[in-house]
Design a protein around this motif. Structure first.
Motif, PDB file in Angstrom:
ATOM      1  N   LYS A 177       0.803  -1.221   0.000  1.00 62.51           N
ATOM      2  CA  LYS A 177       0.000   0.000   0.000  1.00 62.51           C
ATOM      3  C   LYS A 177       0.845   1.284   0.000  1.00 62.51           C
ATOM      4  O   LYS A 177       0.423   2.289   0.566  1.00 62.51           O
ATOM      5  CB  LYS A 177      -0.934   0.023   1.210  1.00 62.51           C
ATOM      6  CG  LYS A 177      -1.914  -1.137   1.261  1.00 62.51           C
ATOM      7  CD  LYS A 177      -2.775  -1.086   2.495  1.00 62.51           C
ATOM      8  CE  LYS A 177      -3.784  -2.214   2.491  1.00 62.51           C
ATOM      9  NZ  LYS A 177      -3.125  -3.527   2.584  1.00 62.51           N
TER      10      LYS A 177
ATOM     11  N   THR B 209       2.517   2.896  -2.899  1.00 64.19           N
ATOM     12  CA  THR B 209       2.749   3.638  -4.130  1.00 64.19           C
ATOM     13  C   THR B 209       1.445   3.846  -4.902  1.00 64.19           C
ATOM     14  O   THR B 209       0.427   3.183  -4.626  1.00 64.19           O
ATOM     15  CB  THR B 209       3.729   2.877  -5.033  1.00 64.19           C
ATOM     16  OG1 THR B 209       3.089   1.667  -5.502  1.00 64.19           O
ATOM     17  CG2 THR B 209       5.010   2.510  -4.274  1.00 64.19           C
ATOM     18  N   PRO B 210       1.460   4.735  -5.909  1.00 58.18           N
ATOM     19  CA  PRO B 210       0.274   4.880  -6.766  1.00 58.18           C
ATOM     20  C   PRO B 210      -0.125   3.577  -7.455  1.00 58.18           C
ATOM     21  O   PRO B 210      -1.309   3.291  -7.605  1.00 58.18           O
ATOM     22  CB  PRO B 210       0.718   5.931  -7.783  1.00 58.18           C
ATOM     23  CG  PRO B 210       1.768   6.721  -7.085  1.00 58.18           C
ATOM     24  CD  PRO B 210       2.484   5.739  -6.208  1.00 58.18           C
ATOM     25  N   LEU B 211       0.862   2.770  -7.866  1.00 60.33           N
ATOM     26  CA  LEU B 211       0.547   1.481  -8.480  1.00 60.33           C
ATOM     27  C   LEU B 211      -0.147   0.553  -7.494  1.00 60.33           C
ATOM     28  O   LEU B 211      -1.082  -0.174  -7.854  1.00 60.33           O
ATOM     29  CB  LEU B 211       1.823   0.819  -9.007  1.00 60.33           C
ATOM     30  CG  LEU B 211       1.639  -0.542  -9.700  1.00 60.33           C
ATOM     31  CD1 LEU B 211       0.707  -0.419 -10.895  1.00 60.33           C
ATOM     32  CD2 LEU B 211       2.998  -1.104 -10.126  1.00 60.33           C
ATOM     33  N   ASP B 212       0.282   0.604  -6.225  1.00 57.66           N
ATOM     34  CA  ASP B 212      -0.387  -0.187  -5.190  1.00 57.66           C
ATOM     35  C   ASP B 212      -1.851   0.221  -5.066  1.00 57.66           C
ATOM     36  O   ASP B 212      -2.729  -0.627  -4.871  1.00 57.66           O
ATOM     37  CB  ASP B 212       0.311  -0.005  -3.841  1.00 57.66           C
ATOM     38  CG  ASP B 212       1.705  -0.617  -3.809  1.00 57.66           C
ATOM     39  OD1 ASP B 212       1.987  -1.503  -4.636  1.00 57.66           O
ATOM     40  OD2 ASP B 212       2.498  -0.190  -2.955  1.00 57.66           O
ATOM     41  N   ALA B 213      -2.114   1.531  -5.176  1.00 60.80           N
ATOM     42  CA  ALA B 213      -3.498   2.015  -5.078  1.00 60.80           C
ATOM     43  C   ALA B 213      -4.358   1.439  -6.190  1.00 60.80           C
ATOM     44  O   ALA B 213      -5.515   1.061  -5.972  1.00 60.80           O
ATOM     45  CB  ALA B 213      -3.523   3.543  -5.122  1.00 60.80           C
ATOM     46  N   LEU B 214      -3.783   1.366  -7.399  1.00 58.80           N
ATOM     47  CA  LEU B 214      -4.528   0.784  -8.513  1.00 58.80           C
ATOM     48  C   LEU B 214      -4.805  -0.700  -8.276  1.00 58.80           C
ATOM     49  O   LEU B 214      -5.881  -1.196  -8.601  1.00 58.80           O
ATOM     50  CB  LEU B 214      -3.749   0.971  -9.814  1.00 58.80           C
ATOM     51  CG  LEU B 214      -3.654   2.403 -10.339  1.00 58.80           C
ATOM     52  CD1 LEU B 214      -2.771   2.457 -11.578  1.00 58.80           C
ATOM     53  CD2 LEU B 214      -5.038   2.964 -10.649  1.00 58.80           C
TER      54      LEU B 214
ATOM     55  N   SER C  14       3.562  11.405   2.399  1.00 60.96           N
ATOM     56  CA  SER C  14       2.935  10.789   1.234  1.00 60.96           C
ATOM     57  C   SER C  14       1.523  10.303   1.570  1.00 60.96           C
ATOM     58  O   SER C  14       1.303   9.690   2.621  1.00 60.96           O
ATOM     59  CB  SER C  14       3.772   9.604   0.749  1.00 60.96           C
ATOM     60  OG  SER C  14       3.052   8.848  -0.214  1.00 60.96           O
TER      61      SER C  14
ATOM     62  N   TRP D  77      -0.216   7.971  -0.094  1.00 66.54           N
ATOM     63  CA  TRP D  77      -0.611   6.720  -0.745  1.00 66.54           C
ATOM     64  C   TRP D  77      -0.998   5.631   0.231  1.00 66.54           C
ATOM     65  O   TRP D  77      -1.951   4.876  -0.007  1.00 66.54           O
ATOM     66  CB  TRP D  77       0.499   6.248  -1.675  1.00 66.54           C
ATOM     67  CG  TRP D  77       0.697   7.213  -2.799  1.00 66.54           C
ATOM     68  CD1 TRP D  77       1.765   8.021  -3.015  1.00 66.54           C
ATOM     69  CD2 TRP D  77      -0.255   7.521  -3.826  1.00 66.54           C
ATOM     70  NE1 TRP D  77       1.554   8.808  -4.120  1.00 66.54           N
ATOM     71  CE2 TRP D  77       0.324   8.517  -4.634  1.00 66.54           C
ATOM     72  CE3 TRP D  77      -1.530   7.053  -4.147  1.00 66.54           C
ATOM     73  CZ2 TRP D  77      -0.319   9.058  -5.742  1.00 66.54           C
ATOM     74  CZ3 TRP D  77      -2.170   7.586  -5.246  1.00 66.54           C
ATOM     75  CH2 TRP D  77      -1.572   8.572  -6.024  1.00 66.54           C
TER      76      TRP D  77
ATOM     77  N   LEU E  46      -4.425   6.435   1.514  1.00 66.51           N
ATOM     78  CA  LEU E  46      -5.411   6.329   0.436  1.00 66.51           C
ATOM     79  C   LEU E  46      -5.768   4.874   0.179  1.00 66.51           C
ATOM     80  O   LEU E  46      -6.937   4.530  -0.004  1.00 66.51           O
ATOM     81  CB  LEU E  46      -4.867   6.971  -0.839  1.00 66.51           C
ATOM     82  CG  LEU E  46      -5.809   6.912  -2.051  1.00 66.51           C
ATOM     83  CD1 LEU E  46      -7.096   7.680  -1.772  1.00 66.51           C
ATOM     84  CD2 LEU E  46      -5.116   7.456  -3.296  1.00 66.51           C
ATOM     85  N   ASN E  47      -4.764   4.008   0.170  1.00 66.24           N
ATOM     86  CA  ASN E  47      -5.024   2.579  -0.025  1.00 66.24           C
ATOM     87  C   ASN E  47      -5.893   2.006   1.084  1.00 66.24           C
ATOM     88  O   ASN E  47      -6.821   1.225   0.836  1.00 66.24           O
ATOM     89  CB  ASN E  47      -3.697   1.822  -0.095  1.00 66.24           C
ATOM     90  CG  ASN E  47      -3.060   1.869  -1.465  1.00 66.24           C
ATOM     91  OD1 ASN E  47      -3.575   1.284  -2.410  1.00 66.24           O
ATOM     92  ND2 ASN E  47      -1.951   2.560  -1.581  1.00 66.24           N
TER      93      ASN E  47
END
Length: 292
Positions: A49, A51-56, A126, A128, A131-132
């Motif tokens: 959880k 990075t932005p890629l983790d969020a996706l 950060s 992220w 957010l996750n």
């Protein structure tokens, strides 16, 4: 010309058809779905959880969970779930998110005004990780507690037993969190369990509750940097914490703002208002059973 017959669409076909022991069929179906989707939620919680890629990835996993739910409901109940109606999702998420962010801003402001909280920053942490967490909790917990527990308990026993039971279970689910007490779990039950269910009852959809839940957690954890339901702080923009010696019933103590008196007052008042709106709309009852 079609008319609005009122009431909440909670399922009345196939496995939930009218007839003997519908309450027992509803409870059995609820237990099965609960076990399956708490298992899916548990899997989502293990995803990274940071990075932005983790969020996706987290979002994709939650969307997949919603798709599995929709397919299961279609097969077992003979309906595409209106609680997941996609055309209404953008506006509902926006409204719910705005309400969740506003509630938490009012709570933090009240805690500072009565002198039990202090805020430092900005620190530029950060967003992220928080957010996750907000995405997974907002989506999966609303699916489990409102679309599954609330809806099927309402099918079995009516709105008030369902409303109270799902709120009590939601509060009890937070007992295992760090810093949790009976008081904090009762607070979660009252200020959040009833509030989130109220938006589901009002709209006959899940999206407002999802938006509210996610925004509540995200703004509390990242924007204000407070502990979210007792969990350790993640990187945040500001840091909010109780002042030394502040009474726990006012500040929420180690559990965070959700166990505070201001949060209980604000959350309960909003919940009462939205529940009243849902009652006025006629959504404290199920839609009449479809005729065959």
């Amino acid at each position: 010309m079609a008319t609005d017959i009122g009431g909440l669409d909670i399922g009345d076909r196939r496995f939930l058809h009218p007839g003997p022991l519908r309450w027992l069929r509803s409870v059995g179906w609820m237990v099965l779905l609960f076990l399956v989707f708490t298992g899916i939620y548990g899997g989502v919680q293990f995803l990274p959880k940071s990075t932005p890629l983790d969020a996706l990835k987290v979002l994709a996993a939650c969307v997949a969970g919603f798709a599995v739910y929709a397919g299961a409901v279609r097969l077992a109940e003979g309906r595409w779930p209106p609680e997941l109606k996609l055309s209404d999702a953008p506006l509902d998420l926006l409204v719910g998110g705005a309400v969740g962010a506003l509630i938490m801003a009012l709570v933090i402001a009240a805690l500072c005004l009565i002198g039990v909280y202090r805020i430092s920053g900005p620190h530029g942490g950060s967003p992220w990780q928080m957010l996750n967490i907000a995405i997974q909790s907002g989506m999966m917990e609303e699916l489990v507690f409102r679309a599954i527990l609330m809806r099927l308990l309402m099918r079995a026993f009516g709105v008030w037993p369902a409303l109270i039971a799902q709120a009590a279970l939601f509060g009890a689910a937070h007992l295992a969190n760090p810093g949790a007490t009976v008081v904090s779990s009762v607070a979660i039950m009252i200020e959040a369990g009833f509030l989130l269910a109220a938006f589901y009852l009002l709209s006959n959809r899940l999206w407002m509750s999802v938006g509210l839940h996610a925004a509540w957690n995200f703004t509390q954890g990242w924007l204000w940097g407070a502990s979210v339901s007792g969990t350790p702080r993640t990187p945040s923009l500001f840091i909010s914490e109780p002042k030394p010696g502040a009474p726990e019933f006012l500040s929420g103590g180690a559990f965070g703002p959700e166990a505070s008196l201001p949060c209980m007052i604000v959350g309960t008042l909003v919940a009462a208002l939205v529940l009243w709106m849902a009652w006025k709309k006629g959504n404290f009852k199920a839609r009449p059973d479809a005729t065959v």
